[in-house]
Scaffold this motif. Structure first.
Motif, PDB file in Angstrom:
ATOM      1  N   THR A 142       0.006   7.763  -1.322  1.00 48.37           N
ATOM      2  CA  THR A 142       0.681   8.462  -2.191  1.00 48.37           C
ATOM      3  C   THR A 142       1.101   7.412  -3.780  1.00 48.37           C
ATOM      4  OG1 THR A 142       3.070   7.645  -1.375  1.00 48.37           O
ATOM      5  CG2 THR A 142       2.237   9.984  -0.666  1.00 48.37           C
ATOM      6  N   GLY A 143       0.690   8.300  -4.701  1.00 49.76           N
ATOM      7  CA  GLY A 143       0.853   7.215  -5.983  1.00 49.76           C
ATOM      8  C   GLY A 143       2.299   6.864  -6.516  1.00 49.76           C
ATOM      9  N   ALA A 159       0.512   1.684   5.040  1.00 51.96           N
ATOM     10  CA  ALA A 159      -0.490   2.725   5.232  1.00 51.96           C
ATOM     11  C   ALA A 159      -1.067   2.208   6.992  1.00 51.96           C
ATOM     12  CB  ALA A 159      -2.097   2.836   4.468  1.00 51.96           C
ATOM     13  N   VAL A 160      -0.565   3.825   7.855  1.00 51.47           N
ATOM     14  CA  VAL A 160      -1.375   3.886   8.806  1.00 51.47           C
ATOM     15  C   VAL A 160      -1.836   5.272   9.375  1.00 51.47           C
ATOM     16  CG1 VAL A 160       0.747   4.293  10.394  1.00 51.47           C
ATOM     17  CG2 VAL A 160       2.370   3.320   8.980  1.00 51.47           C
TER      18      VAL A 160
END
Length: 166
Positions: free
Chosen positions: A143-144, A150-151
């Motif tokens: 997402t910005g 991060a997973v």
């Protein structure tokens, strides 16, 4: 001669405090935050979450002639659930490459060991998953405006597991 590393060496390896003399208790309780997952051939994988360690037994209702006050339920077969591993995305794509081997038709089965530690760093129990292979890989969600880690998620099917107590 026992070739396993000492409890002190294991604690140092995983950044845990040095073990102390355990207190006498009636039961050793599993802690859900002290564990290590090892996959054959992938020692660098560290996981933040492990779930799905389960066995379910199907039953069959048996109505016995002349016995009208109950229905017997007999075990038929047991099946194991898929194991789900989650971790922060790191350099290297070993998990994805393993799953892509399966996608391309190459059955690459590996044993997976989940080691659970006591709060003092000593090994409490081990779960050995036999002949595991990936059935689902999920990449991270980006997402910005997010700042979360991060997973990636890997789901493994397996032939069963053994619990090896220490």
């Amino acid at each position: 001669m026992d070739s396993r590393p000492s409890a002190e060496a294991t604690a140092r390896r995983f950044g845990l405090p040095a073990p102390t003399t355990p207190q006498k208790t009636a039961h050793q309780v599993l802690s859900n935050h002290r564990y290590h997952v090892a996959i054959d051939g992938m020692e660098q994988a560290a996981f933040s979450e492990v779930s799905g360690l389960a066995i379910e037994t199907e039953t069959m209702d048996f109505i016995e002639g002349g016995v009208n006050d109950r229905v017997l339920r007999l075990p038929v077969r047991s099946k194991v659930g898929n194991l789900t591993l989650k971790r922060g995305v790191a350099a290297g794509q070993k998990l994805l490459e393993w799953h892509l081997n399966i996608v391309q038709g190459y059955l690459d089965v590996r044993n997976v060991t989940i080691t659970v530690y006591q709060t003092n760093g000593a090994v409490l129990t081990r779960f050995e998953l036999l002949q595991a292979y990936p059935v689902k890989w999920s990449g991270p969600q980006f997402t910005g405006n997010g700042d979360a880690v991060a997973v990636e998620t890997l789901e493994l099917a397996h032939a069963g597991f053994l619990q090896i107590s220490q």
